[in-house]
Design a protein around this motif. Sequence first.
Motif, PDB file in Angstrom:
ATOM      1  N   PRO A 190      -5.492  -6.536  39.854  1.00  0.00           N
ATOM      2  CA  PRO A 190      -5.722  -7.788  39.132  1.00  0.00           C
ATOM      3  C   PRO A 190      -4.453  -8.629  39.094  1.00  0.00           C
ATOM      4  N   PRO A 191      -4.584  -9.942  38.958  1.00  0.00           N
ATOM      5  CA  PRO A 191      -3.393 -10.796  38.921  1.00  0.00           C
ATOM      6  C   PRO A 191      -2.572 -10.547  37.656  1.00  0.00           C
ATOM      7  N   GLY A 192      -1.267 -10.737  37.763  1.00  0.00           N
ATOM      8  CA  GLY A 192      -0.389 -10.576  36.605  1.00  0.00           C
ATOM      9  C   GLY A 192      -0.130  -9.124  36.275  1.00  0.00           C
ATOM     10  N   ASP A 193       0.448  -8.891  35.110  1.00  0.00           N
ATOM     11  CA  ASP A 193       0.750  -7.535  34.648  1.00  0.00           C
ATOM     12  C   ASP A 193      -0.475  -6.933  33.964  1.00  0.00           C
ATOM     13  N   PRO A 194      -0.674  -5.601  34.052  1.00  0.00           N
ATOM     14  CA  PRO A 194      -1.808  -4.959  33.371  1.00  0.00           C
ATOM     15  C   PRO A 194      -1.707  -5.136  31.855  1.00  0.00           C
ATOM     16  N   THR A 195      -2.846  -5.190  31.189  1.00  0.00           N
ATOM     17  CA  THR A 195      -2.876  -5.357  29.737  1.00  0.00           C
ATOM     18  C   THR A 195      -2.360  -4.099  29.040  1.00  0.00           C
ATOM     19  N   TYR A 196      -1.838  -4.286  27.827  1.00  0.00           N
ATOM     20  CA  TYR A 196      -1.413  -3.113  27.049  1.00  0.00           C
ATOM     21  C   TYR A 196      -1.302  -3.455  25.565  1.00  0.00           C
ATOM     22  N   ASN A 197      -1.297  -2.388  24.757  1.00  0.00           N
ATOM     23  CA  ASN A 197      -1.082  -2.451  23.307  1.00  0.00           C
ATOM     24  C   ASN A 197       0.139  -1.631  22.941  1.00  0.00           C
ATOM     25  N   ASP A 198       0.910  -2.117  21.982  1.00  0.00           N
ATOM     26  CA  ASP A 198       2.044  -1.366  21.448  1.00  0.00           C
ATOM     27  C   ASP A 198       2.042  -1.567  19.939  1.00  0.00           C
ATOM     28  N   ALA A 199       1.749  -0.492  19.182  1.00  0.00           N
ATOM     29  CA  ALA A 199       1.642  -0.590  17.722  1.00  0.00           C
ATOM     30  C   ALA A 199       2.570   0.431  17.074  1.00  0.00           C
ATOM     31  N   ARG A 200       3.341  -0.027  16.075  1.00  0.00           N
ATOM     32  CA  ARG A 200       4.285   0.851  15.363  1.00  0.00           C
ATOM     33  C   ARG A 200       4.139   0.631  13.866  1.00  0.00           C
ATOM     34  N   ASN A 201       3.771   1.705  13.163  1.00  0.00           N
ATOM     35  CA  ASN A 201       3.554   1.678  11.719  1.00  0.00           C
ATOM     36  C   ASN A 201       4.565   2.579  11.014  1.00  0.00           C
ATOM     37  N   PHE A 202       5.149   2.061   9.937  1.00  0.00           N
ATOM     38  CA  PHE A 202       6.048   2.849   9.104  1.00  0.00           C
ATOM     39  C   PHE A 202       5.774   2.516   7.642  1.00  0.00           C
ATOM     40  N   ALA A 203       5.748   3.540   6.792  1.00  0.00           N
ATOM     41  CA  ALA A 203       5.472   3.304   5.378  1.00  0.00           C
ATOM     42  C   ALA A 203       6.191   4.341   4.527  1.00  0.00           C
ATOM     43  N   LEU A 204       6.671   3.892   3.372  1.00  0.00           N
ATOM     44  CA  LEU A 204       7.260   4.772   2.362  1.00  0.00           C
ATOM     45  C   LEU A 204       6.483   4.542   1.071  1.00  0.00           C
ATOM     46  N   THR A 205       5.893   5.619   0.526  1.00  0.00           N
ATOM     47  CA  THR A 205       4.997   5.500  -0.613  1.00  0.00           C
ATOM     48  C   THR A 205       5.464   6.379  -1.771  1.00  0.00           C
ATOM     49  N   TYR A 206       5.511   5.786  -2.951  1.00  0.00           N
ATOM     50  CA  TYR A 206       5.785   6.529  -4.189  1.00  0.00           C
ATOM     51  C   TYR A 206       4.513   6.541  -5.025  1.00  0.00           C
ATOM     52  N   ARG A 207       4.183   7.704  -5.577  1.00  0.00           N
ATOM     53  CA  ARG A 207       2.948   7.841  -6.347  1.00  0.00           C
ATOM     54  C   ARG A 207       3.200   8.641  -7.616  1.00  0.00           C
ATOM     55  N   HIS A 208       2.728   8.093  -8.734  1.00  0.00           N
ATOM     56  CA  HIS A 208       2.766   8.790 -10.021  1.00  0.00           C
ATOM     57  C   HIS A 208       1.312   8.968 -10.457  1.00  0.00           C
ATOM     58  N   SER A 209       0.845  10.207 -10.489  1.00  0.00           N
ATOM     59  CA  SER A 209      -0.568  10.478 -10.728  1.00  0.00           C
ATOM     60  C   SER A 209      -0.948  10.562 -12.202  1.00  0.00           C
ATOM     61  N   ASN A 210       0.019  10.449 -13.091  1.00  0.00           N
ATOM     62  CA  ASN A 210      -0.306  10.548 -14.518  1.00  0.00           C
ATOM     63  C   ASN A 210       0.654   9.686 -15.334  1.00  0.00           C
ATOM     64  N   LEU A 211       0.561   8.394 -15.128  1.00  0.00           N
ATOM     65  CA  LEU A 211       1.409   7.451 -15.859  1.00  0.00           C
ATOM     66  C   LEU A 211       0.537   6.724 -16.889  1.00  0.00           C
ATOM     67  N   VAL A 212       0.711   7.083 -18.141  1.00  0.00           N
ATOM     68  CA  VAL A 212      -0.085   6.522 -19.230  1.00  0.00           C
ATOM     69  C   VAL A 212      -1.578   6.668 -18.930  1.00  0.00           C
ATOM     70  N   GLY A 213      -1.930   7.822 -18.412  1.00  0.00           N
ATOM     71  CA  GLY A 213      -3.326   8.112 -18.134  1.00  0.00           C
ATOM     72  C   GLY A 213      -3.871   7.518 -16.847  1.00  0.00           C
ATOM     73  N   GLY A 214      -3.036   6.872 -16.050  1.00  0.00           N
ATOM     74  CA  GLY A 214      -3.488   6.251 -14.804  1.00  0.00           C
ATOM     75  C   GLY A 214      -2.624   6.655 -13.619  1.00  0.00           C
ATOM     76  N   VAL A 215      -2.916   6.066 -12.471  1.00  0.00           N
ATOM     77  CA  VAL A 215      -2.209   6.380 -11.229  1.00  0.00           C
ATOM     78  C   VAL A 215      -1.462   5.140 -10.754  1.00  0.00           C
ATOM     79  N   LEU A 216      -0.166   5.283 -10.578  1.00  0.00           N
ATOM     80  CA  LEU A 216       0.683   4.198 -10.081  1.00  0.00           C
ATOM     81  C   LEU A 216       1.074   4.490  -8.644  1.00  0.00           C
ATOM     82  N   THR A 217       0.900   3.506  -7.761  1.00  0.00           N
ATOM     83  CA  THR A 217       1.271   3.655  -6.354  1.00  0.00           C
ATOM     84  C   THR A 217       2.130   2.464  -5.938  1.00  0.00           C
ATOM     85  N   LEU A 218       3.272   2.752  -5.354  1.00  0.00           N
ATOM     86  CA  LEU A 218       4.166   1.725  -4.821  1.00  0.00           C
ATOM     87  C   LEU A 218       4.419   2.047  -3.353  1.00  0.00           C
ATOM     88  N   GLN A 219       4.076   1.096  -2.491  1.00  0.00           N
ATOM     89  CA  GLN A 219       4.215   1.319  -1.051  1.00  0.00           C
ATOM     90  C   GLN A 219       4.978   0.180  -0.393  1.00  0.00           C
TER      91      GLN A 219
END
Length: 270
Positions: A190-219
């Motif tokens: 085919p003409p041109g360069d072949p198609t492609y995908n490049d995906a990079r995911n990074f995440a840092l998550t803090y979770r408190h499962s019992n904060l005043v009776g609820g769940v707090l998540t910071l990402q």
Amino acid sequence: MRGRTPLYMVDSIPQSTPLRDGKRSGYTIDPAFVDRVEVVYGANAIQGVGATGGVINYVTVAAPESGDWLNRISLELTTDDFKKNGFHYKASALTATKLGLFDFVLGATFDKRDLYYDGKGRPVGVDTTQGDTMDTQAWNIFAKLGFDLDEDQRLEFMANIFEQEGDGDYVVVPGSIAAGIPATSVKGVPPGDPTYNDARNFALTYRHSNLVGGVLTLQGFYYDFYALYGGDTFPVFQDPSIAPVGTLFDQSALSSEKYGAKLTYAREDT
């Protein structure tokens, strides 16, 4: 509903690119690392980034809470009609466990696909413009590292690097709707360069499962995505001020970068 585009996410990291909807947001991680898929129906603005058609969230594999080892090794061979260029190969490996307060998941995959064939043994027409999953090779590296600060607090880091690249070995032969002839594929460059995908995911998550009776998540997250589409001398893009009509070659790409943070607090029986 009404053909609206959903927001795709991987562990709550938005994958969609609404500034240019390139139709590649749903394939940025190998299924070998997906534990379950959460679907939220209906448009909503909670996650932002264009969730007009609902949310599809890929939840990745977690380490066993019991401390046992999770080990998976897979070698796959599939074929379409047993044609010599209809064989597809895939290898994947994953290991995970919990060691005291620390846990991890590590994995890698490699996937090579050739032509697809229909029920009558005809090669399916390859889409060299928008991109295709056949005539490609893909690899994926995945890692998730977790640390329990105490019985209620947890810190987790996730990294996912996915790349899929077309081999550029086939061109499409147009079909005819009037004659009932489907498009097919033949050997060619085919003409041109072949198609492609490049995906990079990074995440840092803090979770408190019992904060005043609820769940707090910071990402905090970072997502980098690049997609190349097929090119041609499309009539709509010809400009005689740049090049003679019929000679101006156009090949586009999609480049998207996201970073941000999410703060969530949920409590039942408020």
